[in-house]
Design a protein around this motif. Structure first.
Motif, PDB file in Angstrom:
ATOM      1  N   LEU A 164       0.829  -1.207   0.000  1.00  0.00           N
ATOM      2  CA  LEU A 164       0.000   0.000   0.000  1.00  0.00           C
ATOM      3  C   LEU A 164       0.860   1.252   0.000  1.00  0.00           C
ATOM      4  O   LEU A 164       0.589   2.210  -0.739  1.00  0.00           O
ATOM      5  CB  LEU A 164      -0.933  -0.016   1.214  1.00  0.00           C
ATOM      6  N   LEU A 165       1.903   1.277   0.818  1.00  0.00           N
ATOM      7  CA  LEU A 165       2.782   2.439   0.906  1.00  0.00           C
ATOM      8  C   LEU A 165       3.510   2.680  -0.421  1.00  0.00           C
ATOM      9  O   LEU A 165       3.672   3.836  -0.850  1.00  0.00           O
ATOM     10  CB  LEU A 165       3.794   2.253   2.034  1.00  0.00           C
ATOM     11  N   SER A 166       3.937   1.604  -1.079  1.00  0.00           N
ATOM     12  CA  SER A 166       4.627   1.729  -2.358  1.00  0.00           C
ATOM     13  C   SER A 166       3.698   2.307  -3.422  1.00  0.00           C
ATOM     14  O   SER A 166       4.080   3.219  -4.173  1.00  0.00           O
ATOM     15  CB  SER A 166       5.148   0.356  -2.810  1.00  0.00           C
ATOM     16  N   TYR A 167       2.476   1.800  -3.476  1.00  0.00           N
ATOM     17  CA  TYR A 167       1.501   2.292  -4.455  1.00  0.00           C
ATOM     18  C   TYR A 167       1.148   3.748  -4.182  1.00  0.00           C
ATOM     19  O   TYR A 167       1.051   4.561  -5.114  1.00  0.00           O
ATOM     20  CB  TYR A 167       0.246   1.423  -4.407  1.00  0.00           C
ATOM     21  N   THR A 168       0.974   4.086  -2.914  1.00  0.00           N
ATOM     22  CA  THR A 168       0.639   5.459  -2.545  1.00  0.00           C
ATOM     23  C   THR A 168       1.759   6.412  -2.943  1.00  0.00           C
ATOM     24  O   THR A 168       1.499   7.509  -3.464  1.00  0.00           O
ATOM     25  CB  THR A 168       0.385   5.557  -1.027  1.00  0.00           C
TER      26      THR A 168
ATOM     27  N   GLN B  30       9.960   2.850 -10.283  1.00  0.00           N
ATOM     28  CA  GLN B  30      10.811   2.755  -9.101  1.00  0.00           C
ATOM     29  C   GLN B  30       9.989   2.825  -7.818  1.00  0.00           C
ATOM     30  O   GLN B  30      10.191   2.032  -6.892  1.00  0.00           O
ATOM     31  CB  GLN B  30      11.854   3.874  -9.126  1.00  0.00           C
ATOM     32  N   LEU B  31       9.070   3.777  -7.754  1.00  0.00           N
ATOM     33  CA  LEU B  31       8.267   3.943  -6.542  1.00  0.00           C
ATOM     34  C   LEU B  31       7.295   2.779  -6.344  1.00  0.00           C
ATOM     35  O   LEU B  31       6.959   2.430  -5.205  1.00  0.00           O
ATOM     36  CB  LEU B  31       7.485   5.258  -6.613  1.00  0.00           C
ATOM     37  N   ASN B  32       6.876   2.182  -7.448  1.00  0.00           N
ATOM     38  CA  ASN B  32       5.874   1.116  -7.394  1.00  0.00           C
ATOM     39  C   ASN B  32       6.499  -0.278  -7.348  1.00  0.00           C
ATOM     40  O   ASN B  32       5.798  -1.280  -7.431  1.00  0.00           O
ATOM     41  CB  ASN B  32       4.950   1.218  -8.619  1.00  0.00           C
ATOM     42  N   ALA B  33       7.822  -0.342  -7.197  1.00  0.00           N
ATOM     43  CA  ALA B  33       8.541  -1.613  -7.295  1.00  0.00           C
ATOM     44  C   ALA B  33       8.098  -2.634  -6.255  1.00  0.00           C
ATOM     45  O   ALA B  33       8.092  -3.843  -6.514  1.00  0.00           O
ATOM     46  CB  ALA B  33      10.043  -1.369  -7.180  1.00  0.00           C
ATOM     47  N   LEU B  34       7.723  -2.177  -5.068  1.00  0.00           N
ATOM     48  CA  LEU B  34       7.348  -3.099  -3.994  1.00  0.00           C
ATOM     49  C   LEU B  34       5.858  -3.428  -3.980  1.00  0.00           C
ATOM     50  O   LEU B  34       5.432  -4.337  -3.259  1.00  0.00           O
ATOM     51  CB  LEU B  34       7.748  -2.512  -2.631  1.00  0.00           C
ATOM     52  N   PHE B  35       5.098  -2.695  -4.754  1.00  0.00           N
ATOM     53  CA  PHE B  35       3.643  -2.883  -4.747  1.00  0.00           C
ATOM     54  C   PHE B  35       3.243  -4.306  -5.141  1.00  0.00           C
ATOM     55  O   PHE B  35       2.540  -4.989  -4.405  1.00  0.00           O
ATOM     56  CB  PHE B  35       2.982  -1.874  -5.683  1.00  0.00           C
ATOM     57  N   GLY B  36       3.703  -4.750  -6.309  1.00  0.00           N
ATOM     58  CA  GLY B  36       3.301  -6.057  -6.807  1.00  0.00           C
ATOM     59  C   GLY B  36       3.835  -7.226  -5.998  1.00  0.00           C
ATOM     60  O   GLY B  36       3.047  -8.039  -5.494  1.00  0.00           O
TER      61      GLY B  36
END
Length: 216
Positions: free
Chosen positions: A17-21, A57-63
């Motif tokens: 959630l934090l990565s997507y945000t 880069q910011l969304n790397a941990l989302f998936g």
């Protein structure tokens, strides 16, 4: 020991959630003229978009984090008596897979029409993701009631309403607010994944210890 390790994986839902945000909030800084109120989140990571690299880069941990957390929850609900609960969680996890694999395979192409083959596939993935999301939330809401997880049932209903507001808002209201309602819809699924992770960490699901032990 196994249960403790399994429960710890729930924190990955929060990290997702934090990565997507972070991607949604900070990627527009690299996209001159981006209007979050009227433009889709997918425009930030679209092929050819100036913000695509930062968004990735910011969304790397989302998936990855979202998938691991959801699959841990699948194990966590293995001891639930409600078939609706299990099927709902499994459907939600299938949605996570469709979202991550599908959008990686068919990212939106910036400055191309909706009839572009890749954009058509992107829209097809979106339809599948929405269908699985709606079905999973309905099933979890039913199953949570049977499992006496009343707070989870409330969260499922709230996220279901928020998710339905997306298609309704983008269809019935002016395009000037398309981005707002799209965000309400997409965030509902990401938030619910984090909520499931929190329930897993708190040990509010009952898994089959024997089955887990046999597979270790």
């Amino acid at each position: 020991m196994i249960e403790k390790r399994l429960r710890m994986l729930g924190i990955l839902g929060i990290i997702s959630l934090l990565s997507y945000t972070a991607m949604v909030v900070f990627s527009p800084l690299a996209y001159p003229g981006y209007d979050w109120l009227s433009m889709a989140v997918s425009d930030l990571s679209a092929e050819g978009a100036p913000s695509a690299e930062l968004a990735g880069q910011l969304n790397a941990l989302f998936g990855p984090c979202g998938l691991v957390s959801a699959m841990a929850v699948c194990v966590g609900v293995s001891g639930c008596k409600s078939k609706a609960m299990k099927l709902g969680i499994y459907s939600f996890t299938a949605m996570e897979w469709a979202c991550n694999v599908g959008y990686d395979l068919f990212p939106w192409v910036s400055n191309a029409s909706a009839s572009n083959p890749q954009n058509v596939m992107h829209l097809g993935v979106t339809i599948l993701v929405v269908a699985l999301s709606l079905a999973s939330l309905v099933l979890v809401a039913i199953g949570a009631r049977k499992e006496r997880l009343n707070s989870l049932r409330i969260w499922a209903v709230v996220c279901l309403v928020a998710m339905m507001m997306g298609p309704l808002g983008t269809t019935l209201l002016p395009k000037a607010v398309f981005g707002l309602f799209e965000r309400i819809s997409t965030f509902s699924a990401v938030v619910f994944n984090a909520i499931l992770g929190i329930y897993l960490m708190k040990g509010q699901f009952t898994y089959e210890k024997a089955d887990v032990a046999m597979n270790v």
